[in-house]
Design an enzyme around this catalytic site. Sequence first.
Site, PDB file in Angstrom:
ATOM      1  N   ASP A   1     -55.764  10.161 113.224  1.00  0.00           N
ATOM      2  CA  ASP A   1     -56.609   9.385 112.415  1.00  0.00           C
ATOM      3  C   ASP A   1     -56.910  10.364 111.185  1.00  0.00           C
ATOM      4  OD1 ASP A   1     -57.022   7.472 114.112  1.00  0.00           O
ATOM      5  OD2 ASP A   1     -59.009   8.369 114.890  1.00  0.00           O
ATOM      6  N   PRO A   2     -57.053   9.535 109.887  1.00  0.00           N
ATOM      7  CA  PRO A   2     -57.099  10.293 108.586  1.00  0.00           C
ATOM      8  C   PRO A   2     -58.170  11.572 108.806  1.00  0.00           C
ATOM      9  CG  PRO A   2     -57.203   8.112 108.229  1.00  0.00           C
ATOM     10  CD  PRO A   2     -57.296   8.172 109.827  1.00  0.00           C
TER      11      PRO A   2
END
Length: 307
Positions: free
Chosen positions: A47-48
């Site tokens: 995930d970012p």
Amino acid sequence: MGRKRKGRDISGWLVIDKPAGPTSTAVVNKVRWAMNAQKAGHAGTLDPDATGVLAIALGEATKTVPYITDALKAYRFTIRLGQATNTDDAEGKIIAQSDLRPDDAAIKEELSRFIGEIQQVPPQFSAVKIDGERAYKRARSGEEMELAARPLWVEELILVDRPDADHVTLEMTCGKGGYVRSIARDLGQALGCYGHVQSLRRVWSGPFDAADALSIEQIEAMARTEKLDQYLRPLEEGLTDLPELRCTPEGAARLRNGNPGMVFAADVDYGDECWASQDGRAVAVGVYKAGELHPNRVFNARGGDGM
């Protein structure tokens, strides 16, 4: 004739310590540019907001990505107790709260429920496809979906730190397809206090460890120079979970043409997936049958040399 790819015909693995912020795809694109490589891909999305090991395959090494994706991975993550969010992480909107704060003994007792083969429902904000559309796109429009549970193998899940009453830090070793956010959500529900992921770091992925990874700053500083090439790891590292079989020059030639080739086998059974090598270089991945490897992935003869 097809269009020739731009960039160098370079193969191998580059291990990145992904910072919080950019997407995994953005990091892959950065590395591909920095290496001036024709082809690149990664073995397992982060995930970012997550940090840690992002293993990036270049050239022929992209053919070994499935074996890193399938390998065990380890995560260290901190859960914020007392709050549930719609994204199951700190970026989401708080949707439920509780004043209950379980003690360490209660947390350790519940962790046993999440070890072994478990069924896990992905977060609403995830890349799971529903009727051909990503779940997160539907979730952004306010739709609530019933996502099907998926199997996940959890090798280990332990409590490693309790900074304060509101937070608990865990380490998990698991197979592919796991959502740490779902672990935080489900553990919070099991404890009756809610929970979401506050921070997440992938410590290692298969043979690749964060201690050996390059930062984005290092990538940028060495971009388009021979210095960066020195950190390229052989594509064979992506095959460490498979048995290695050696082959003769004649066997290698047959395998590279997509035909079964003779290999020297030891400690493998009929039907096992293996990889064949010649002088330490990967030739093909396939199925072992009666003294031969039947290939399903074949490597370019130059695929392991990094150039």
